[in-house]
Motif scaffolding. Structure first.
Motif, PDB file in Angstrom:
ATOM      1  N   GLY A 291     -34.534 -31.699 -37.348  1.00 13.74           N
ATOM      2  CA  GLY A 291     -34.401 -30.247 -37.273  1.00 13.74           C
ATOM      3  C   GLY A 291     -33.534 -29.835 -36.106  1.00 13.74           C
ATOM      4  N   ASP A 292     -33.174 -28.573 -36.074  1.00 15.73           N
ATOM      5  CA  ASP A 292     -32.382 -28.018 -34.978  1.00 15.73           C
ATOM      6  C   ASP A 292     -33.307 -27.496 -33.889  1.00 15.73           C
ATOM      7  OD1 ASP A 292     -29.829 -28.456 -36.060  1.00 15.73           O
ATOM      8  OD2 ASP A 292     -29.976 -26.662 -37.305  1.00 15.73           O
ATOM      9  N   TRP A 346     -33.525 -15.079 -33.463  1.00 16.47           N
ATOM     10  CA  TRP A 346     -33.972 -16.232 -34.239  1.00 16.47           C
ATOM     11  C   TRP A 346     -34.595 -15.757 -35.543  1.00 16.47           C
ATOM     12  CZ3 TRP A 346     -33.522 -21.294 -32.270  1.00 16.47           C
ATOM     13  CH2 TRP A 346     -33.055 -21.359 -30.950  1.00 16.47           C
ATOM     14  N   THR A 350     -38.926 -19.558 -37.801  1.00 10.84           N
ATOM     15  CA  THR A 350     -38.635 -20.477 -36.696  1.00 10.84           C
ATOM     16  C   THR A 350     -39.936 -20.886 -36.020  1.00 10.84           C
ATOM     17  OG1 THR A 350     -36.473 -19.469 -36.290  1.00 10.84           O
ATOM     18  CG2 THR A 350     -37.448 -20.734 -34.476  1.00 10.84           C
ATOM     19  N   PHE A 364     -45.244 -19.850 -35.553  1.00 12.39           N
ATOM     20  CA  PHE A 364     -44.073 -19.510 -36.350  1.00 12.39           C
ATOM     21  C   PHE A 364     -43.754 -18.023 -36.219  1.00 12.39           C
ATOM     22  CE2 PHE A 364     -45.746 -23.266 -38.563  1.00 12.39           C
ATOM     23  CZ  PHE A 364     -44.585 -24.032 -38.684  1.00 12.39           C
ATOM     24  N   ASP A 368     -37.789 -11.707 -37.497  1.00 10.75           N
ATOM     25  CA  ASP A 368     -36.661 -12.102 -36.658  1.00 10.75           C
ATOM     26  C   ASP A 368     -36.940 -11.614 -35.239  1.00 10.75           C
ATOM     27  OD1 ASP A 368     -35.634 -12.895 -39.056  1.00 10.75           O
ATOM     28  OD2 ASP A 368     -33.990 -11.436 -39.109  1.00 10.75           O
ATOM     29  N   GLY A 377     -36.828 -22.872 -29.894  1.00  8.57           N
ATOM     30  CA  GLY A 377     -36.933 -22.626 -31.321  1.00  8.57           C
ATOM     31  C   GLY A 377     -36.614 -23.886 -32.103  1.00  8.57           C
ATOM     32  N   SER A 379     -35.970 -25.339 -36.027  1.00  4.35           N
ATOM     33  CA  SER A 379     -35.760 -25.068 -37.449  1.00  4.35           C
ATOM     34  C   SER A 379     -35.686 -26.402 -38.173  1.00  4.35           C
ATOM     35  CB  SER A 379     -34.463 -24.273 -37.663  1.00  4.35           C
ATOM     36  OG  SER A 379     -34.526 -23.025 -36.999  1.00  4.35           O
ATOM     37  N   LYS A 382     -35.345 -28.719 -44.072  1.00  3.37           N
ATOM     38  CA  LYS A 382     -36.449 -28.630 -45.022  1.00  3.37           C
ATOM     39  C   LYS A 382     -36.422 -29.682 -46.115  1.00  3.37           C
ATOM     40  CE  LYS A 382     -37.518 -23.830 -44.060  1.00  3.37           C
ATOM     41  NZ  LYS A 382     -37.704 -22.460 -44.572  1.00  3.37           N
ATOM     42  N   PRO A 387     -41.869 -27.824 -41.943  1.00  4.14           N
ATOM     43  CA  PRO A 387     -42.125 -27.245 -40.612  1.00  4.14           C
ATOM     44  C   PRO A 387     -43.585 -27.391 -40.187  1.00  4.14           C
ATOM     45  CG  PRO A 387     -40.818 -25.753 -41.952  1.00  4.14           C
ATOM     46  CD  PRO A 387     -41.255 -26.858 -42.854  1.00  4.14           C
TER      47      PRO A 387
END
Length: 444
Positions: A291-292, A346, A350, A364, A368, A377, A379, A382, A387
Motif C-alpha cells: 500500500g501507499d 486524504w 484512508t 479509517f 475526505d 495515511g 491506502s 486493494k 485495508p
C-alpha cells in the motif's frame, strides 16, 4: 438568597432544620495553647479527591508555619470545598485521624463540625450529594473563575434531619450500596482487561495462520509458495501502475504523472530467521509493499494560525483518531482554502495511523480530510490486501511498534518505521477476513 428547600413531606420522626443547627460552620481553635514546634497535619485542596470522599492527611507542617493564612480543623470535621470548580466536582471529605489531633488546610475549605447527636458521615453524604452541590452552585458569589459558596448561604441551608439511630442506618445502607458498586466496577475492569488479553491473543493467532487452518486443509490446491505469493504482489502492483498511467493519459495528463513501482524488496535471510514460522501459502513482506504510506501535511507555521481555519475541509488531530471507533465520523476543526493549500486532502477510507503522542492508534477516514504529519495515511493496494487486514495487524503489534519510538518525553516513530514494518501476507482467498472481523468485534 435562595436556599435548598425540601420538596417532599418528611418521614415520621424527621424534622426540617438548617445547617447551622446541626453543625458549627468554620469553628475557630485556641491557637495560643499550641506551640509553634508542634507537628500538625496539612491538607491542600489537592489532598481531597473529587467525588469520592478520599482525603490524604499524610503531609505535615509545624504549627508555626500554618498558624496564619490557613483553615484549621480537627478529626471528625467535614471539609467542604467552597470555590469553583472544586465544589461542583465534589471535593468534600470527613477528616480522619490527624497528627497531634489537629490539621490545617486550604483557605478554600469550609469546615463543618457536627454538633452532638449528628453523624459526621450523614452530614458528609448530604452536603456532598449532587442535588446539594447543584443548588449551592446556583447561589455562588464572586467573579467568573473565582466564584464561591459563602458562609451565610451555607449557614442557612435547609436539610432534613432524621433521628440519630436512623442517621446511622442511612449511612450504613449508603456504604453498603457503594461497596457493591465498587465491586461491580472492579469486576468490569477485570472483564475489560481480560477482553484486551483475549483480543491480543486472537490477533496474534490470526497472523500466525491459526484462524485459517481449516481453509488450508480444505483447499490445498489453492495454496501458493511464498515466492509465488511475492511475485503476485509485484505483478498486481505493475498492473495497478499501468491502469493509473492509462487514466492519467485519458484525463489529458492532468496532475502528476504516476510513479512506476520499485522492485519488490525482499527480507534478508537473517531478518526472516528471527520471525515466527508461517504456514504454507504465506510470506513476509514490508508494509510499504502492499500500500501507499504518506505523512499528513501542515507546512504553515505557526500551525494554530487562525488564517488556516474556518472552511469546509475537515482537519483532524491524533486525539480524534484515537477516540474513533474504527471509523472517524467526527471532527472539531476545518481548514479553509488557504489551509488546504499548505496541507493535503486524504480520501475517504484512508487508514490513519498516529505516529506521535498516541503511538499506532488507527482508524479509517469516514470523509475526505486533512491531518498533520503526526498522522500517517495508508491506502492499501486493494487487489493485494484488504485495508481491514492491515488495520488489525497494526493493532496486534502496537507494543512492538512502540518499541521503535525513542525514550523521550514525547514518544515518536517515523514514516520509515512503518514502511519497514514486516507484515505476514497471504492471498486474498487464503484468509477468512470475515471471521477475523466478527471475532475481534465480538459478534456472533
Amino acid at each position: 438568597m435562595t436556599m435548598a428547600k425540601h420538596s417532599t413531606e418528611l418521614p415520621s420522626g424527621w424534622r426540617p432544620t438548617e445547617l447551622s443547627e446541626i453543625a458549627v460552620i468554620n469553628p475557630t481553635i485556641d491557637k495560643a495553647s499550641i506551640p509553634d514546634t508542634l507537628e500538625v497535619s496539612f491538607v491542600p485542596m489537592s489532598g481531597v479527591q473529587a467525588g469520592t470522599g478520599g482525603i490524604d492527611v499524610s503531609q505535615t507542617r509545624l504549627f508555626g508555619e500554618v498558624r496564619k493564612g490557613y483553615t484549621p480543623f480537627q478529626e471528625g470535621d467535614v471539609l467542604f470545598a467552597k470555590i469553583t470548580p472544586c465544589m461542583e466536582n465534589g471535593k468534600m471529605a470527613v477528616v480522619p485521624e490527624l497528627k497531634s489531633g489537629v490539621g490545617f488546610g486550604s483557605t478554600e475549605f469550609h469546615v463543618l463540625r457536627p454538633r452532638q447527636g449528628i453523624s459526621k458521615n450523614y452530614l458528609y453524604y448530604y452536603v456532598s450529594s449532587e442535588s446539594f452541590r447543584r443548588e449551592a452552585e446556583h447561589n455562588m458569589s464572586g467573579a467568573v473563575g473565582q466564584r464561591r459558596v459563602t458562609t451565610p448561604y451555607l449557614t442557612a441551608c435547609d436539610l432534613p434531619l432524621p433521628p440519630q439511630h436512623e442517621q446511622h442506618r442511612i449511612v450504613a445502607k449508603i456504604e453498603e450500596l457503594f461497596s457493591e458498586l465498587d465491586k461491580g466496577i472492579e469486576s468490569l475492569k477485570t472483564a475489560e482487561a481480560q477482553l484486551k488479553v483475549y483480543r491480543q491473543a486472537l490477533l496474534k493467532h490470526a497472523f500466525e495462520g491459526k484462524l485459517s487452518v481449516q481453509w488450508r486443509a480444505d483447499n490445498p490446491d489453492k495454496l501458493e509458495t511464498a515466492d509465488a505469493l511475492l511475485k503476485s504482489i509485484q505483478q498486481k502492483r505493475a498492473q495497478r501502475y499501468q491502469q493509473q498511467l492509462a487514466d492519467w493519459e485519458t484525463s489529458g495528463k492532468q496532475g502528476s504523472k504516476p510513479k512506476a513501482p520499485k522492485l519488490l524488496r525482499l527480507l534478508a535471510a537473517e531478518e526472516s530467521a528471527e520471525l515466527p514460522e508461517l504456514p504454507t501459502g504465506w510470506a513476509y513482506t514490508y508494509l510499504a509493499e502492499v500500500g501507499d504510506l504518506g505523512r499528513g501535511k501542515s507546512k504553515h507555521r505557526p500551525r494554530n494560525d487562525p488564517r488556516l481555519f474556518g472552511g469546509i475541509y475537515p482537519f483532524l488531530q491524533t486525539g480524534e483518531v484515537r477516540a474513533a471507533n474504527r471509523i472517524i465520523r467526527k471532527y472539531s476543526n476545518t481548514y479553509n482554502e488557504f489551509g488546504l493549500q499548505q496541507s493535503k486532502l486524504w480520501p475517504t477510507g484512508t487508514l490513519c495511523i498516529t505516529i506521535a503522542a498516541n503511538i499506532a492508534e488507527t482508524a479509517f477516514l469516514g470523509f475526505d480530510a486533512c491531518f498533520p504529519d503526526s498522522v500517517v495515511g495508508f491506502s492499501a493496494f486493494k487487489k493485494v490486501v484488504l485495508p481491514e487486514y492491515v488495520n488489525f495487524f497494526i493493532q496486534g503489534v502496537r507494543t512492538r511498534i512502540e518499541a521503535y519510538a525513542p525514550a523521550t518525553a514525547q514518544k515518536n516513530i517515523n514514516l520509515e518505521t512503518l514502511e519497514n514494518l514486516v507484515i505476514p501476507y497471504c492471498g486474498l482467498d487464503a484468509f477468512d477476513y470475515t471471521q477475523l472481523i466478527r471475532l475481534v468485534r465480538g459478534r456472533t
